[in-house]
Design a protein around this motif. Sequence first.
Motif, PDB file in Angstrom:
ATOM      1  N   ALA A   1       0.828  -1.212   0.000  1.00 32.79           N
ATOM      2  CA  ALA A   1       0.000   0.000   0.000  1.00 32.79           C
ATOM      3  C   ALA A   1       0.861   1.259   0.000  1.00 32.79           C
ATOM      4  N   VAL A   2       0.260   2.360  -0.422  1.00 30.68           N
ATOM      5  CA  VAL A   2       0.959   3.644  -0.352  1.00 30.68           C
ATOM      6  C   VAL A   2       0.626   4.395   0.931  1.00 30.68           C
ATOM      7  N   ALA A   3      -0.441   3.988   1.610  1.00 32.99           N
ATOM      8  CA  ALA A   3      -0.804   4.635   2.876  1.00 32.99           C
ATOM      9  C   ALA A   3      -1.671   3.685   3.694  1.00 32.99           C
ATOM     10  N   ARG A   4      -1.507   3.777   5.030  1.00 32.19           N
ATOM     11  CA  ARG A   4      -2.354   3.037   5.971  1.00 32.19           C
ATOM     12  C   ARG A   4      -2.515   3.895   7.204  1.00 32.19           C
ATOM     13  N   TRP A   5      -3.756   3.978   7.707  1.00 30.42           N
ATOM     14  CA  TRP A   5      -4.027   4.704   8.939  1.00 30.42           C
ATOM     15  C   TRP A   5      -5.272   4.122   9.572  1.00 30.42           C
ATOM     16  N   ALA A   6      -5.519   4.502  10.810  1.00 28.30           N
ATOM     17  CA  ALA A   6      -6.705   4.032  11.525  1.00 28.30           C
ATOM     18  C   ALA A   6      -7.467   5.222  12.086  1.00 28.30           C
ATOM     19  N   THR A   7      -8.797   5.083  12.119  1.00 35.64           N
ATOM     20  CA  THR A   7      -9.649   6.052  12.789  1.00 35.64           C
ATOM     21  C   THR A   7     -10.373   5.311  13.903  1.00 35.64           C
TER      22      THR A   7
ATOM     23  N   GLY B   1       1.252   1.906 -12.325  1.00 36.13           N
ATOM     24  CA  GLY B   1       1.829   3.061 -12.998  1.00 36.13           C
ATOM     25  C   GLY B   1       1.372   4.402 -12.465  1.00 36.13           C
ATOM     26  N   VAL B   2       0.605   4.414 -11.381  1.00 35.98           N
ATOM     27  CA  VAL B   2       0.078   5.655 -10.805  1.00 35.98           C
ATOM     28  C   VAL B   2       0.910   6.040  -9.583  1.00 35.98           C
ATOM     29  N   THR B   3       1.295   7.285  -9.515  1.00 33.19           N
ATOM     30  CA  THR B   3       1.941   7.828  -8.322  1.00 33.19           C
ATOM     31  C   THR B   3       0.998   8.866  -7.734  1.00 33.19           C
ATOM     32  N   LEU B   4       0.547   8.615  -6.524  1.00 35.17           N
ATOM     33  CA  LEU B   4      -0.344   9.546  -5.848  1.00 35.17           C
ATOM     34  C   LEU B   4       0.503  10.588  -5.115  1.00 35.17           C
ATOM     35  N   THR B   5       0.174  11.848  -5.296  1.00 32.28           N
ATOM     36  CA  THR B   5       0.912  12.911  -4.640  1.00 32.28           C
ATOM     37  C   THR B   5       0.499  12.992  -3.172  1.00 32.28           C
ATOM     38  N   PRO B   6       1.328  13.614  -2.335  1.00 30.00           N
ATOM     39  CA  PRO B   6       0.927  13.805  -0.933  1.00 30.00           C
ATOM     40  C   PRO B   6      -0.405  14.562  -0.828  1.00 30.00           C
ATOM     41  N   GLY B   7      -0.642  15.503  -1.721  1.00 27.54           N
ATOM     42  CA  GLY B   7      -1.910  16.232  -1.714  1.00 27.54           C
ATOM     43  C   GLY B   7      -3.098  15.329  -2.025  1.00 27.54           C
ATOM     44  N   GLU B   8      -2.930  14.424  -2.999  1.00 28.41           N
ATOM     45  CA  GLU B   8      -4.007  13.478  -3.326  1.00 28.41           C
ATOM     46  C   GLU B   8      -4.289  12.558  -2.135  1.00 28.41           C
ATOM     47  N   LEU B   9      -3.224  12.065  -1.507  1.00 25.21           N
ATOM     48  CA  LEU B   9      -3.410  11.187  -0.344  1.00 25.21           C
ATOM     49  C   LEU B   9      -4.138  11.918   0.777  1.00 25.21           C
ATOM     50  N   GLU B  10      -3.785  13.163   1.003  1.00 20.34           N
ATOM     51  CA  GLU B  10      -4.457  13.953   2.041  1.00 20.34           C
ATOM     52  C   GLU B  10      -5.929  14.162   1.688  1.00 20.34           C
TER      53      GLU B  10
END
Length: 158
Positions: free
Chosen positions: A121-127, A143-152
């Motif tokens: 994964a490119v990100a994992r978090w819990a709520t 082939g996709v790179t998600l920007t920090p802004g997209e992840l946010e």
Amino acid sequence: MRAAVRTPSVPPRRSFLALRDRPGVIHRLRAFAGAAVTGLPYAVDEIELIAVELVTNALRHAARKLTLTEDLWPIGVEMTADHRYVHLAVSDPDPQPMPAGDTGGLLAEHGRGLAIVDDLAVARWATYTRHGKTVHVIVAGSGVTLTPGELESIRELQ
């Protein structure tokens, strides 16, 4: 001069599944996860593996928390998928924080699942809520790179 070819905007696929720890639950989960990304740029087996790891953890946490009368609280699995990313969210009724991660090494019987998830994964978090938690995972399309802004932005939608 040629006009740029645009791919029509396709709305994301949203799917939800409620599970309980019953025979066949993992088979049902794999079918659900695979169907959610069929035809999209993802390795289906990786999406299924991530879903299985998260749901296995959720079932383990739920088993510690639930009494017979509380068995009305199933594990919730929600997926949003499009050509850029998959957002997988798994909810369970245990509000206790998630463990810090892998502490047992390569020969450990437990504790490696989240390390596998983090590798894929490119990100994992819990709520957390008073009545449970939800573990969120983002997997980028091939082939996709998600920007920090997209992840946010994705995180803020949750």
